[in-house]
Design a protein around this motif. Structure first.
Motif, short mmCIF file in Angstrom:
data_model
loop_
_atom_site.label_atom_id
_atom_site.label_comp_id
_atom_site.label_asym_id
_atom_site.label_seq_id
_atom_site.Cartn_x
_atom_site.Cartn_y
_atom_site.Cartn_z
N UNK A 32 0.84 -1.19 0.00
CA UNK A 32 0.00 0.00 0.00
C UNK A 32 0.87 1.24 0.00
N UNK A 33 0.34 2.29 -0.57
CA UNK A 33 1.01 3.58 -0.58
C UNK A 33 0.10 4.57 0.14
N UNK A 34 0.70 5.41 0.98
CA UNK A 34 -0.08 6.38 1.73
C UNK A 34 0.50 7.77 1.53
N UNK A 35 -0.37 8.78 1.71
CA UNK A 35 0.09 10.15 1.75
C UNK A 35 0.86 10.36 3.05
N UNK A 36 1.49 11.52 3.19
CA UNK A 36 2.31 11.75 4.37
C UNK A 36 1.49 11.78 5.65
N UNK A 37 0.18 12.07 5.55
CA UNK A 37 -0.67 12.06 6.74
C UNK A 37 -1.23 10.68 7.03
N UNK A 38 -0.81 9.67 6.23
CA UNK A 38 -1.25 8.30 6.47
C UNK A 38 -2.43 7.87 5.65
N UNK A 39 -3.07 8.78 4.90
CA UNK A 39 -4.23 8.41 4.10
C UNK A 39 -3.82 7.44 2.99
N UNK A 84 10.13 6.69 11.24
CA UNK A 84 10.10 6.63 9.78
C UNK A 84 10.41 7.99 9.18
N UNK A 85 9.89 9.05 9.77
CA UNK A 85 10.18 10.40 9.26
C UNK A 85 11.66 10.74 9.44
N UNK A 86 12.25 10.28 10.53
CA UNK A 86 13.66 10.58 10.79
C UNK A 86 14.60 9.77 9.91
N UNK A 87 14.32 8.47 9.77
CA UNK A 87 15.25 7.57 9.09
C UNK A 87 14.94 7.36 7.61
N UNK A 88 13.69 7.59 7.22
CA UNK A 88 13.31 7.38 5.83
C UNK A 88 12.86 5.97 5.51
N UNK A 105 -4.97 -9.83 12.55
CA UNK A 105 -4.04 -10.43 11.60
C UNK A 105 -2.63 -9.96 11.93
N UNK A 106 -1.77 -10.83 12.52
CA UNK A 106 -0.39 -10.43 12.80
C UNK A 106 0.41 -10.29 11.51
N UNK A 107 1.17 -9.21 11.39
CA UNK A 107 1.93 -8.94 10.17
C UNK A 107 3.30 -8.35 10.53
N UNK A 108 4.21 -8.41 9.56
CA UNK A 108 5.48 -7.70 9.63
C UNK A 108 5.45 -6.59 8.59
N UNK A 109 5.81 -5.38 8.99
CA UNK A 109 5.64 -4.20 8.14
C UNK A 109 7.01 -3.57 7.84
N UNK A 110 7.20 -3.24 6.57
CA UNK A 110 8.37 -2.49 6.13
C UNK A 110 7.89 -1.26 5.37
N UNK A 111 8.34 -0.08 5.76
CA UNK A 111 7.90 1.16 5.12
C UNK A 111 9.10 1.98 4.66
N UNK A 112 8.92 2.66 3.53
CA UNK A 112 9.95 3.52 2.95
C UNK A 112 9.32 4.82 2.50
N UNK A 113 9.98 5.94 2.81
CA UNK A 113 9.50 7.25 2.38
C UNK A 113 10.04 7.54 0.99
N UNK A 114 9.16 7.82 0.03
CA UNK A 114 9.57 8.20 -1.31
C UNK A 114 9.72 9.72 -1.37
N UNK A 115 10.86 10.17 -1.89
CA UNK A 115 11.12 11.60 -2.00
C UNK A 115 11.14 12.03 -3.46
N UNK A 121 9.85 14.68 0.98
CA UNK A 121 9.02 13.46 0.99
C UNK A 121 7.71 13.67 0.26
N UNK A 122 7.31 12.63 -0.49
CA UNK A 122 6.08 12.70 -1.26
C UNK A 122 5.00 11.74 -0.76
N UNK A 123 5.40 10.51 -0.51
CA UNK A 123 4.46 9.51 -0.02
C UNK A 123 5.22 8.41 0.70
N UNK A 124 4.49 7.47 1.27
CA UNK A 124 5.08 6.36 2.02
C UNK A 124 4.65 5.06 1.39
#
Length: 403
Positions: A32-39, A84-88, A105-115, A121-124
């Motif tokens: 999934x991709x989200x806006x910077x506010x999480x939407x 995430x905001x600090x490290x990207x 539902x237990x999950x493992x999450x990996x997130x990256x900030x796209x610049x 930063x543009x989205x996550x």
């Protein structure tokens, strides 16, 4: 001819585009991709299926935090999002998602900030891995540990049960190849830290690994479970085995860099069978080198340039090596419990003695090599101080197994 080529070019490009879209929508993990506010701006069909939700009810209407349990939302807002905001980027973080039916539902999450090109930063972008198997294992581990503290025979039952959960119940079948594995526990009372797996990645490629976690007992078993599931998940999207080891290194170093540091040695590879044999790519992290036994009676330990312990250093580096298996060739992965065993109670059994012993079997097969090593281990008796894991892959000779 030029006109035909011009017509085929757009058709081929369209096919690639459709394939890419299908891979995104139906990948074995959630995206999934989200806006910077999480939407939520974009989400794939796999994750929607796990959640039991429709796309129109999610995109533009919910934030990523809305999909989490109450505890998960608090952790996301107070820890995950600020880091995430600090490290990207952040990887391997455990959350629980809420399904439309109210299940967890237990999950493992990996997130990256796209610049953007301006560095802003543009989205996550977030990748979500199903961790139900890992969570079930951890819950079983805790229940079993409480019961096993009462008496020795219950401790032994625990050890056997946990060891089975750390290993695949059966190896995946690889068309055109033979595979075999074996696990030799050094003690009936303790769970070892060795692990292996073989699993499909794409229609023509399989992933495999064999590793050894530092320490023993239930604490090591938890690390073993994390290493196995993390590496298997990372292999799905990593471009090569070295990248997958880098992901595992990041997770282990972040989780176990305190008073009780944990690390492991691993050899991880990919195999792609074809009409003339199989192409193998290997990456090693501080592990004993794989042994290649050729059909012509020669053998070699595959080089492992720059392979550092996994989880010990924040920026460990790993490189890959390519090798081709021809008919009659066998590749053996093993843990150091084998080569560090003592013969006659004193002499250490070495890599060179192992190579000499197995080279005499050429041309051979994966099952034959594993059987030969199993007999070696049985002959060592109490000279085996550490657990031993074996995983072998071979390409059969035309017309069947060698005599």
């Amino acid at each position: 001819m030029c006109e035909t080529g011009d017509q085929a070019g757009p058709a081929f490009s369209a096919l690639l585009e459709d394939s890419a879209d299908d891979l995104y929508e139906h990948a074995p993990c959630g995206y999934l991709s989200t806006l910077l506010d999480g939407t939520i701006a974009k989400i794939n069909a796999t994750l929607l299926g796990w959640l039991g939700r429709e796309r129109d009810d999610v995109v533009g209407r919910l934030r990523f935090a809305d999909l989490l349990t109450v505890g998960g939302r608090i952790y996301h807002e107070t820890h995950f999002a600020p880091l995430l905001r600090m490290q990207g980027e952040l990887g391997g973080v455990a959350f629980e998602l809420k399904t439309a039916a109210g299940a967890r539902l237990p999950v493992l999450v990996t997130s990256t900030v796209k610049t953007g090109v301006d560095g802003q930063p543009q989205l996550i972008r977030t990748t979500v891995f199903d961790a139900r198997d890992r969570r079930a294992y951890e819950q079983e581990l805790l229940r079993a540990r409480e019961a096993a503290e009462q008496e020795r025979d219950r401790v032994q039952r625990l050890a056997r049960t946990l060891q089975q959960t750390l290993l695949p119940p059966a190896l995946a079948e690889v068309p055109g190849m033979e595979v075999a594995a074996y696990y030799h526990p050094a003690s009936a009372d303790e769970v070892g830290g060795d692990f292996y797996d073989l699993f499909p990645l794409t229609g023509d490629t399989w992933g495999f690994f064999l590793g050894d976690v530092s320490g023993k007992g239930a604490a090591a078993a938890v690390v073993t479970s994390m290493a196995r599931y993390t590496l298997r998940a990372a292999a799905v999207y990593a471009p090569d085995p070295a990248s997958a080891l880098t992901s595992l290194n990041t997770v282990l170093h972040r989780e176990y860099r305190g008073a009780d540091p944990r690390y492991c040695t691993v050899v991880h590879g990919r195999v792609r069978p074809d009409d003339g044999g199989a192409a193998v790519t290997l990456a090693t992290g501080g592990h004993p080198p794989a042994l290649l036994i050729r059909a012509d009676g020669t053998s070699e330990f595959l080089p492992e340039p720059g392979g550092q312990l996994v989880g010990a250093l924040p920026d460990a580096r790993f490189t890959t090596v390519d090798v081709r298996l021809a008919p009659g060739d066998t590749l053996l992965l093993y843990s150091d419990g084998l080569t560090e065993a003592r013969t006659n109670g004193r002499t250490r059994y070495s890599e060179e003695r192992l190579r000499t012993h197995l080279t005499g079997l050429a041309p051979t097969t994966a099952p034959a090599v594993v059987t030969a090593v199993t007999e070696l281990l049985a002959g060592f008796g109490d000279g085996v101080d550490d657990d031993t894991a074996l995983l072998a892959l071979s390409v059969p000779l035309p017309g069947g197994d060698p005599p």
